[in-house]
Motif scaffolding. Structure first.
Motif, PDB file in Angstrom:
ATOM      1  N   ILE A 161       0.804  -1.154   0.074  1.00 50.60           N
ATOM      2  CA  ILE A 161      -0.074  -0.142   0.322  1.00 50.60           C
ATOM      3  C   ILE A 161       0.782   1.219  -0.009  1.00 50.60           C
ATOM      4  CG2 ILE A 161      -0.342  -0.298   2.504  1.00 50.60           C
ATOM      5  CD1 ILE A 161      -2.234   1.961   2.413  1.00 50.60           C
ATOM      6  N   ALA A 162       1.950   1.304   0.855  1.00 48.76           N
ATOM      7  CA  ALA A 162       2.632   2.460   0.861  1.00 48.76           C
ATOM      8  C   ALA A 162       3.681   2.372  -0.292  1.00 48.76           C
ATOM      9  CB  ALA A 162       3.458   2.481   2.139  1.00 48.76           C
ATOM     10  N   CYS A 210       3.364   4.243  -3.954  1.00 46.47           N
ATOM     11  CA  CYS A 210       3.759   5.753  -4.166  1.00 46.47           C
ATOM     12  C   CYS A 210       5.331   5.778  -4.106  1.00 46.47           C
ATOM     13  CB  CYS A 210       3.109   6.624  -3.096  1.00 46.47           C
ATOM     14  SG  CYS A 210       3.147   5.858  -1.536  1.00 46.47           S
ATOM     15  N   SER A 211       5.944   4.552  -4.401  1.00 45.50           N
ATOM     16  CA  SER A 211       7.402   5.074  -4.112  1.00 45.50           C
ATOM     17  C   SER A 211       8.143   5.947  -4.952  1.00 45.50           C
ATOM     18  CB  SER A 211       8.244   3.764  -4.253  1.00 45.50           C
ATOM     19  OG  SER A 211       8.102   3.297  -5.700  1.00 45.50           O
ATOM     20  N   PRO A 212       8.972   6.968  -4.559  1.00 45.52           N
ATOM     21  CA  PRO A 212       9.302   7.736  -5.543  1.00 45.52           C
ATOM     22  C   PRO A 212      10.582   7.311  -6.321  1.00 45.52           C
ATOM     23  CG  PRO A 212      10.397   8.213  -3.264  1.00 45.52           C
ATOM     24  CD  PRO A 212       9.435   7.119  -3.361  1.00 45.52           C
ATOM     25  N   TYR A 245      -5.718  15.511  -6.018  1.00 45.42           N
ATOM     26  CA  TYR A 245      -4.529  15.840  -5.422  1.00 45.42           C
ATOM     27  C   TYR A 245      -3.421  14.728  -5.196  1.00 45.42           C
ATOM     28  CZ  TYR A 245      -1.771  18.962  -2.457  1.00 45.42           C
ATOM     29  OH  TYR A 245      -0.626  19.664  -1.948  1.00 45.42           O
ATOM     30  N   PRO A 246      -3.715  13.573  -4.405  1.00 47.05           N
ATOM     31  CA  PRO A 246      -2.847  12.442  -4.344  1.00 47.05           C
ATOM     32  C   PRO A 246      -2.129  11.926  -5.918  1.00 47.05           C
ATOM     33  CG  PRO A 246      -4.781  11.769  -3.107  1.00 47.05           C
ATOM     34  CD  PRO A 246      -5.113  13.064  -4.091  1.00 47.05           C
ATOM     35  N   LEU A 256       0.241  14.493  -6.757  1.00 46.86           N
ATOM     36  CA  LEU A 256       1.504  14.494  -5.900  1.00 46.86           C
ATOM     37  C   LEU A 256       2.173  13.129  -6.118  1.00 46.86           C
ATOM     38  CD1 LEU A 256       0.044  15.335  -2.358  1.00 46.86           C
ATOM     39  CD2 LEU A 256       1.488  16.866  -4.192  1.00 46.86           C
ATOM     40  N   LEU A 257       1.771  11.911  -6.387  1.00 49.65           N
ATOM     41  CA  LEU A 257       2.580  10.936  -6.986  1.00 49.65           C
ATOM     42  C   LEU A 257       3.311  11.259  -8.197  1.00 49.65           C
ATOM     43  CD1 LEU A 257      -0.009   8.075  -5.972  1.00 49.65           C
ATOM     44  CD2 LEU A 257       2.335   8.536  -4.998  1.00 49.65           C
ATOM     45  N   GLN A 261       6.127  13.466  -7.542  1.00 51.30           N
ATOM     46  CA  GLN A 261       7.338  13.028  -6.751  1.00 51.30           C
ATOM     47  C   GLN A 261       8.198  11.929  -7.382  1.00 51.30           C
ATOM     48  OE1 GLN A 261       7.132  10.796  -3.054  1.00 51.30           O
ATOM     49  NE2 GLN A 261       8.470  12.553  -1.949  1.00 51.30           N
ATOM     50  N   GLU A 301       2.994  23.844   0.936  1.00 50.76           N
ATOM     51  CA  GLU A 301       3.586  22.511   0.997  1.00 50.76           C
ATOM     52  C   GLU A 301       4.147  21.743  -0.544  1.00 50.76           C
ATOM     53  OE1 GLU A 301       0.004  20.213   2.498  1.00 50.76           O
ATOM     54  OE2 GLU A 301      -0.801  19.881   0.727  1.00 50.76           O
ATOM     55  N   TYR A 305       8.154  21.084  -5.656  1.00 55.02           N
ATOM     56  CA  TYR A 305       7.357  20.806  -6.919  1.00 55.02           C
ATOM     57  C   TYR A 305       7.009  21.867  -8.107  1.00 55.02           C
ATOM     58  CZ  TYR A 305       6.282  16.415  -4.320  1.00 55.02           C
ATOM     59  OH  TYR A 305       6.301  15.164  -3.449  1.00 55.02           O
ATOM     60  N   SER A 325      -1.841  19.645   5.176  1.00 54.98           N
ATOM     61  CA  SER A 325      -2.761  18.513   5.002  1.00 54.98           C
ATOM     62  C   SER A 325      -2.666  17.506   6.472  1.00 54.98           C
ATOM     63  CB  SER A 325      -1.860  17.456   4.090  1.00 54.98           C
ATOM     64  OG  SER A 325      -2.069  18.106   2.824  1.00 54.98           O
TER      65      SER A 325
END
Lengths: 452, 294
Positions: A18-19, A22-24, A91-92, A95-96, A99, A117, A123, A409
């Motif tokens: 799950i986390a 969104c790995s950069p 937005y998410p 952001l993904l 990043q 932010e 960004y 946020s």
């Protein structure tokens, strides 16, 4: 066992993923370059303009601006990436992309409260060189320029400002024995009106006070923050520290306790997906009597039933505890940004500049009612003819603003939790204030939180 | 020598092992590492993430909400997976098997109905239940209760956990039912025949023959549904968003909200790592139990 353990491992690995989604792949540059703008004409290359839209008003203006840029610059291509999803979902996703550095748009469109932010994350591109060379920048009042400035640089171009109103249904309040031109002078008047509606008018919800995670930013901007201000306090100090526990915060949470405890606001707000959709619709059709909401909401009611809305929906500023001057909470509204990773910033700016012309800014804010960011757009006859828009623009004189905090946020999540706890009856106001303070300290660091 | 003997197997397994490493092991290791950092999607921590050791875990274990979230997760898993999906799946499998053996047409209809709930994408299933539970527009209030002359009930606000459990049981029962139905088919009819001749009644036959035959499959099924239920949050997200308050906030949703609403990827990863550990505990318990029984 071996078959099980392999299965087990795969399951847990998937769960952990799950986390990971969104790995950069690469970190963005923290120090964006600020090249001097080139001549507007004769720009070449391709840019992508990304924006979310559910209402359906923006696309024609975006397409029009894209077309204008392309016809003025024969070598330029503007690709428009319209995402028909809510800001919360957009937005998410954005952001993904920002990043990871893949599929990064050149221009995007998002709320101005994210400036801090986004800028700290590296960004977005500072726009000082562009705005300084833009003759129209002088049309933007200093207060708006200040709102778009963070750490001494301008980061975004707003076009329609946010204001909020305490909306009320004249018809419902009259049935409850109140005047059609009801004007609350203090916060207790709101509770009294809601109580009167509850006891005297059947099938009408008295009041909607946003709380909890489901209410999204509404719990912050349309409820908690104005309530803290109404009780004479603030949520953040002048030097940018967030106030974790104070008399005003305890009073604001006690107000939640009173409103939810007496059944004046529906508890369904805490569980309904996008509760604002139902609450806005209900105020529009008269089955909700009182709602503090965004100024833009009025347009939806108006387009459905213009005369009914003008006759039955009243709007006033937010009253205070002690009959002090009423106020509202303002915001920069949705803004245009240039990404730091854009390879064609001049063309990106050309798009933003083209979009933010006097007429477009006036017209879009008539269709989707907001006070205009450009002063000259307020002079457009069509805009001036709309009393509601004139009132909205005037309301900004009484508006207070939240600073563009880079931790917004996380702070919003803490506000949602605190208001949700009290509204659901899980905590007393005092305990929720203590927990809010602890949550803030954990989320943004104890050095950035004070108690009063 | 051993390698040479097994080379055909090794060659066959290599592509799968590489893909699994790429898509499962790699991300899991990345998540474990990022749980030790303050990586975020916004703000300065997005630009310059730092290694912060076990700070995320310390924060997590001192977070009073976290323990509530764990309790919610256990209630949700036990209620919807262990009791609901497992119990109902087994019951339905027995009834359908019984009906099929007697060639009752209703068996096919029942089978299809349960299966239809399962083939729905989870999010759609969630919204189907939103359409039923919703206080303002939902069919439970506006069709059923109003037909009975009863006032509307705030299903999701007043009974949040039972409401999400019911929705998840409805969605997931088919899996258990299919597994058990398959297992029931492997029991030879002669055993029942012989038992009947020996004078064993329905309960006796069920207790002495059906249950022992299903035992090996029980642990596997429980393990599967426990883990998938632990990792799921879409039904809850659609129905309650974890609310009211945090009454239905389960660990997977908590990880998601931390990572994609507060944008704290490091903290979200720490929560996911704890979820992994909890899943392992469940797995070990089930496997030991099934070994002891075997």
């Amino acid at each position: 066992m071996s078959a099980y353990s392999r299965r087990t491992f795969l399951k847990v690995a998937a769960a952990t993923g799950i986390a990971v989604a969104c790995s950069p792949a690469a970190q963005p540059s923290a120090t964006p370059s600020s090249g001097a703008p080139s001549q507007a004409k004769g720009l070449t290359g391709t840019i992508t303009v990304s924006y979310p839209d559910e209402l359906g008003v923006k696309p024609k203006y975006v397409d029009q601006a894209a077309k204008t840029v392309q016809s003025n610059n024969s070598g330029a291509t503007v690709k428009v990436d319209l995402q028909k999803i809510s800001d919360d979902l957009y937005y998410p996703k954005l952001l993904l992309a920002l990043q990871s550095g893949t599929d990064v748009p050149d221009v995007f469109h998002f709320g101005g409260d994210s400036i801090g932010e986004l800028a700290d994350a590296g960004y977005i591109e500072p726009l000082d060189n562009y705005v300084n060379a833009w003759a129209d920048w002088k049309q933007y009042p200093d207060s708006i320029k200040k709102g778009a400035t963070y750490k001494g640089k301008v980061w975004a171009i707003p076009y329609g400002m946010d204001t909020r109103w305490l909306y009320f249904r004249r018809d419902d309040l009259q049935k409850a024995g109140l005047a059609a031109d009801w004007t609350p002078t203090k916060l207790d008047d709101v509770v009294a009106a809601a109580t009167a509606v509850k006891s005297k008018v059947t099938n009408v919800l008295p009041y909607a006070l946003y709380a909890g995670q489901a209410a999204s930013d509404g719990a912050r901007d349309h409820a908690f923050v104005p309530l803290v201000w109404a009780y004479g306090g603030d949520v953040v100090t002048s030097d940018g520290k967030w106030i974790g526990n104070s008399a005003a915060i305890r009073k604001a949470l006690a107000y939640y306790q009173k409103v939810y405890g007496q059944g004046l606001s529906p508890k369904e707000i805490l569980t309904t997906t996008k509760p604002w959709t139902a609450m806005r619709a209900k105020l529009g059709d008269g089955s909700l009597a009182l709602l503090f909401e965004g100024g833009w909401v009025y347009g939806g009611w108006q387009s459905k039933d213009k005369s009914g809305t003008e006759k039955n929906v009243g709007y006033v500023l937010h009253p205070t505890e002690t009959s002090g001057p009423s106020f509202t909470i303002g915001g920069l509204g949705t803004c245009w940004y240039i990404t730091a990773k854009s390879k064609n910033k001049d063309l990106a700016w050309e798009f933003i500049k083209t979009w933010n012309n006097k007429d477009t800014v006036a017209k879009i804010n008539i269709e989707d009612p907001h006070p205009v960011a450009r002063s000259d757009s307020a002079d457009v006859a069509e805009f001036k003819a709309q009393q509601y828009l004139v009132d909205s623009t005037k309301s900004l004189e009484k508006a207070r603003f939240l600073p563009p905090d880079p931790n917004l946020s996380k702070i919003t999540t803490a506000i949602q939790k605190a208001t949700g706890r009290v509204a659901n009856g899980d905590s007393s106001a005092d305990d929720a204030a203590k927990q809010y303070s602890a949550d803030l300290k954990q989320a943004i660091g104890a050095d950035k939180v004070v108690e009063q | 020598m051993v390698v040479a003997r097994n080379s055909a197997y090794l060659i066959g397994l290599t592509p799968a092992a590489l893909l699994l490493s790429l898509f499962f092991v790699g991300p899991a290791l990345w998540a474990a590492y990022s749980s030790l950092t303050n990586l975020a999607l916004v703000g300065i921590d997005a630009a310059n993430p730092r290694f912060i050791g076990l700070d995320n875990y310390a924060r997590l274990f001192s977070d009073p909400d976290f323990w509530q979230v764990i309790r919610n997760s256990v209630t949700f898993v036990v209620g919807s997976a262990v009791i609901g999906q497992f119990g109902l799946g087994l019951g339905l499998a027995l009834l359908i098997d019984h009906a099929e053996r007697r060639r009752w047409w209703f068996a096919t209809v029942a089978y299809a109905a349960v299966l239809l709930a399962w083939v729905n994408p989870t999010l759609i299933a969630g919204f189907l239940w939103v359409a039923m539970y919703d206080f303002f527009f939902g069919s439970l209030n506006h069709v059923f209760l109003s037909a009975l002359g009863l006032p509307p009930v705030d299903w999701l606000g007043s009974f949040p956990m039972p409401a999400v459990i019911v929705a998840n049981v409805w969605r997931g029962t088919a899996f258990t039912m299919i597994i058990f139905l398959g297992a029931l088919k492997t029991i030879p009819p002669d055993i029942y025949e012989a038992a009947r001749i020996d004078g064993a009644g329905t309960w006796r036959r069920f207790w002495d023959h059906t249950i022992p035959s299903l035992r090996p499959i029980v642990a596997l099924t429980l393990l599967s549904i426990t883990m998938s239920t632990f990792g799921t949050f879409i039904v809850i997200q659609a129905l309650t968003n974890g609310g009211p308050g945090i009454a239905t906030e389960v660990i997977a949703l908590y990880a998601f909200d931390s990572a994609f609403k507060s944008f704290s990827i490091g903290y979200g990863s720490a929560i996911a790592a704890v979820m992994l550990a909890l899943n392992l505990v469940f797995a070990v318990v089930y496997l030991r139990w099934s070994r002891a029984r075997a």
